[in-house]
Structures are given as C-alpha cells and as structure tokens.
Design an enzyme around this catalytic site. Structure first.
Site, PDB file in Angstrom:
ATOM      1  N   GLU A  87       0.818  -1.200   0.000  1.00 54.46           N
ATOM      2  CA  GLU A  87       0.000   0.000   0.000  1.00 54.46           C
ATOM      3  C   GLU A  87       0.857   1.257   0.000  1.00 54.46           C
ATOM      4  OE1 GLU A  87      -4.007  -1.489   2.188  1.00 54.46           O
ATOM      5  OE2 GLU A  87      -2.233  -1.413   3.426  1.00 54.46           O
ATOM      6  N   CYS A 100       3.477   8.418   1.545  1.00 57.11           N
ATOM      7  CA  CYS A 100       4.019   7.454   2.478  1.00 57.11           C
ATOM      8  C   CYS A 100       4.206   6.155   1.679  1.00 57.11           C
ATOM      9  CB  CYS A 100       2.998   7.288   3.604  1.00 57.11           C
ATOM     10  SG  CYS A 100       3.450   6.073   4.830  1.00 57.11           S
ATOM     11  N   CYS A 107       6.673  -7.265   6.934  1.00 57.07           N
ATOM     12  CA  CYS A 107       7.815  -6.804   7.723  1.00 57.07           C
ATOM     13  C   CYS A 107       8.184  -7.915   8.690  1.00 57.07           C
ATOM     14  CB  CYS A 107       7.452  -5.545   8.501  1.00 57.07           C
ATOM     15  SG  CYS A 107       8.823  -4.892   9.489  1.00 57.07           S
ATOM     16  N   CYS A 111       6.646  -6.085  15.449  1.00 56.92           N
ATOM     17  CA  CYS A 111       6.023  -5.212  16.458  1.00 56.92           C
ATOM     18  C   CYS A 111       4.538  -5.583  16.536  1.00 56.92           C
ATOM     19  CB  CYS A 111       6.190  -3.744  16.087  1.00 56.92           C
ATOM     20  SG  CYS A 111       7.886  -3.297  15.673  1.00 56.92           S
ATOM     21  N   CYS A 114       1.416  -3.391  15.212  1.00 54.04           N
ATOM     22  CA  CYS A 114       1.432  -2.904  13.830  1.00 54.04           C
ATOM     23  C   CYS A 114       0.844  -3.964  12.897  1.00 54.04           C
ATOM     24  CB  CYS A 114       2.879  -2.597  13.446  1.00 54.04           C
ATOM     25  SG  CYS A 114       3.145  -2.348  11.690  1.00 54.04           S
ATOM     26  N   GLY A 157       6.782  -2.164   5.923  1.00 52.51           N
ATOM     27  CA  GLY A 157       8.164  -2.623   5.875  1.00 52.51           C
ATOM     28  C   GLY A 157       9.134  -1.768   6.659  1.00 52.51           C
ATOM     29  N   HIS A 212       8.677   4.559  20.919  1.00 51.82           N
ATOM     30  CA  HIS A 212       7.520   3.980  21.633  1.00 51.82           C
ATOM     31  C   HIS A 212       7.757   3.643  23.108  1.00 51.82           C
ATOM     32  CE1 HIS A 212       5.911   3.888  17.663  1.00 51.82           C
ATOM     33  NE2 HIS A 212       6.583   2.849  17.278  1.00 51.82           N
ATOM     34  N   ASN A 288      -3.388   3.467  16.467  1.00 51.59           N
ATOM     35  CA  ASN A 288      -4.538   3.138  15.624  1.00 51.59           C
ATOM     36  C   ASN A 288      -4.902   1.676  15.810  1.00 51.59           C
ATOM     37  OD1 ASN A 288      -4.966   5.671  14.224  1.00 51.59           O
ATOM     38  ND2 ASN A 288      -2.951   5.310  13.337  1.00 51.59           N
ATOM     39  N   CYS A 331      -1.254   5.244  10.224  1.00 53.68           N
ATOM     40  CA  CYS A 331      -0.024   4.582  10.668  1.00 53.68           C
ATOM     41  C   CYS A 331      -0.319   3.206  11.238  1.00 53.68           C
ATOM     42  CB  CYS A 331       0.645   5.373  11.782  1.00 53.68           C
ATOM     43  SG  CYS A 331       1.128   7.012  11.324  1.00 53.68           S
TER      44      CYS A 331
END
Ligand code: SAH
Ligand code: SF4
Length: 351
Positions: A87, A100, A107, A111, A114, A157, A212, A288, A331
């Site tokens: 995307e 973006c 990836c 995490c 995500c 990624g 984070h 999010n 995000c």
C-alpha cells in the site's frame, strides 16, 4: 525482468542503442518529469513507443484506490509481481503533499501493535517498485492540482532492512524526480547498523526513529528488535547521525492506553531527548486499531496531558493528526489487504 523504474540511466541507454542519442533524455524525462508511460510519449515514433511498452513494464498493478471522506487522503493498494500486495498513501495538507511509501511487502520486525508486523515478511521491494509508488502519486497529486513535495518511508516494511533498494530509490527521488533530500524521511524501528550506514551516505535525508518506549524493559516488549539493539546503543547511533548530518531527528511514539502513556514515560522520554546534541522532535500518534492487538490507543485527554508534560520538560512535540483511519490508511494499519469495512462510496477503481 527489471521494471520501468528499476533501469538506471546507463541501462536505458543500452536499451536504446541504435536510436539517436537524444532519445535517452526524452524517455528519461518522460518517466521522471512528466510521469508518463511509454505509450503516452508522443514525441517518440510509434514503433519505439510500442517496443518500450514491452521493455519497460510497470511493476505495480493497481488493485483498488480509496479516498478518505474528506478527500485529503488517498490509499492505493497494489499487486506486485509474485502476487503480494502493498500500500501507498498520499496525504494532501494545505502546504505540502506527502506520500508514504512501502519498502517491503510485510515486515519481519514483529512489532505486535502494527498491522504490517502482524502479517509477517513476504519480500523486499526493488528500487523500481519504490520509485513507481512515488511517480504514480506525483502524477495523481498533479491531477489534483498539487505538487508532490515530501516522501516518507513510513508505509509497509522496515526501510533499513532493505537498504540498497531504498537508497537507490532515494537517489532517484532526489536526483530525477527532484524532491530535495530535506523533504525525504526514512523511518526506522531502530536498526543500528543501518542508521550508521545512512549517516555515511551523501544525501542528508531526515531520520525518524520509532521509539515507543524509553526504557529497555518496555521497549523489549513493544519493539522486539530492541533486544538486539537496546536503547543505549540506539541512542549512541542517533547522536552520531545528528553529528554527521546536522538534520532534525524525530522520534515516533504511538500512545498505547495504560502502556506507554504514563507520566513516568514522558519523563523518561524527555531524559532521552536531552541526551542528544540537537533537539529531537517527538511525534505522538494515538495508537490506531489493528486486528491483532487488543490494547487501545490512549484517549485524547491522555494524549494532550502527555504532550503538555513533554513540553513542560522542554521537548519539541506534536500530536500527529490522524489521517485516513476511515480507510485504514493510518499509521500501522497497512496490511496489504481489504479491511472488510470499506464504505462503498469511497471505493473507486484504479487510476
Ligand atoms: N518500519 C518502520 C517504518 C514503517 S511504520 C518503522 O517502524 O519506523 C511507520 C510508523 O507507524 C512507525 O513509527 C510505527 O511504529 C508506527 N505504527 C505502527 N503501528 C501503529 C499503530 N497501530 N498505530 C500508530 N502507529 C503505528
Ligand atoms: Fe515493521 Fe515498522 Fe511495523 Fe515494526 S512498526 S512491524 S518495524 S513496519
């Protein structure tokens, strides 16, 4: 077969052997300045145009394009050679237009909060696949009366896990599309060797580090790669990057309810910021929602309290406006698939 934007200028020259020399320039400018496909390059003879359509295939097959309710965010879903999906998100702000881009399909960094990390790693993107995301959205922005001004490697990624392709794309974005290195940002989860190599590269791109957490115990949990490159090693690499480049460094901080939004988290973060030779900028993003992570984003009141506390400790901080949550383009929500909650009105065909 290398795709349209994988070819270097030397390779294109080779491809156009036998043609008048000025053709190389015409094709190169057609691709990178006019954002045209070979079939649209009407300054070329028809036979050459046809040959180039075959020789310079596009790498991204559009699957769907979605526009946010306000019309200021466009999310593009693509299929790559081999079938995986990535995307790209175009964000229109009053003073800039930012794309973006994804650097990998999936990836490997794991995490948990995500969506891309939840999906796991599929493959690296090539330079051409990254550049094509930029060229396509630059063209899309132009259709909307805007000029693409910024590129951020904050899509799917980990860019510093795919360094050579990413660097090749940065050179093309800066040198050929003409977007200044100062308007290009590489976001990393904290791959220290990659940060160190980035510091040695010639172009002064911006570095964003997804922090984070400001202590190892919590960061080990949220960002597993912290076990390999703990905070003191990461911060040393950040300090060296700043000394080498003199560019602004930013820290990304996704605020997770009751996890990293406590007053003590702000205090620890401020301490880390103060250990840098140049002021860092902190971007706060309320987490999010993603399908595979139960904890919620911090409520807005906590977000602003966290911001105020950082400010009172002398830290430059902004709350990142949430873009595109209605189309799962925000995000950490990029997973390369449909979301199941697509409002029909905002789905339009490719192009
Ligand atoms: N792999 C790189 C770049 C892509 S992620 C990196 O991690 O920096 C882009 C940003 O979105 C990172 O700061 C990442 O931590 C953040 N992010 C990931 N999941 C998120 C979520 N669910 N909510 C808010 N931000 C998230
Ligand atoms: Fe990968 Fe970045 Fe997502 Fe972590 S936050 S899984 S590094 S894309």
């Amino acid at each position: 077969m290398p795709s349209r934007f994988d070819h270097t200028r030397a390779e294109l020259t080779e491809l156009l052997r036998g043609e008048p020399r000025y053709r190389v320039d015409q094709v190169w400018r057609g691709l990178y300045e006019q954002f045209a496909g070979p079939e649209e390059m009407t300054n070329l003879p028809k036979a050459l145009r046809d040959a180039l359509v075959t020789a310079l295939p596009s790498a991204l097959a559009p699957v769907v394009e979605r526009v946010s309710d306000k019309g200021d965010t466009v999310k593009l879903l693509w299929q790559l050679d081999g079938g995986s999906r990535i995307e790209t998100v175009l964000m229109l702000y009053p003073a800039r237009a930012t794309v973006c881009v994804s650097s990998q399909a999936g990836c490997a960094m794991g995490c948990g909060f995500c969506a891309t990390g939840q999906a796991g790693f599929t493959r690296h993107l090539t330079t051409g696949e990254i550049v094509e995301q930029v060229v396509y959205t630059a063209r899309r922005a132009r259709e909307l009366g805007r000029r693409l001004s910024n590129v951020v490697f904050m899509g799917m990624g980990e860019p510093l896990a795919n360094e050579e392709a990413v660097w090749g794309a940065i050179e093309r974005i800066q040198g050929d599309i003409g977007i200044s290195a100062r308007n290009i940002t590489v976001s990393t989860v904290g791959l220290v060797p990659g940060i160190r190599r980035l510091a040695e590269r010639p172009l002064p791109v911006n570095l964003a580090v997804s922090l984070h957490a400001a202590n190892d115990a919590l960061r080990d949990e949220l960002v597993p790669i912290n076990r390999r490159y703990p905070l003191d090693v990461l911060m040393q690499a950040c300090r060296d990057y700043l000394r080498a480049k003199g560019r602004r460094l930013s820290f990304e901080w996704a605020l997770i309810d009751g996890v990293n939004d406590r007053p003590s988290d702000a205090t620890e973060l401020a301490r880390l910021c103060r250990s840098l030779p140049l002021a860092a900028h902190v971007n706060l993003i309320p987490l999010n929602p993603t399908p595979g992570y139960a904890t919620k984003g911090s409520p807005l009141r906590t977000v602003y309290e966290f911001r105020d506390r950082l400010e009172s400790l002398g830290v430059n901080v902004t709350v990142r406006a949430n873009r595109g949550t209605d189309i799962d383009a925000a995000c950490g929500q990029l997973a390369g698939g449909g979301s199941g909650n697509e409002p029909a009105a905002s789905v339009s065909g490719p192009g």
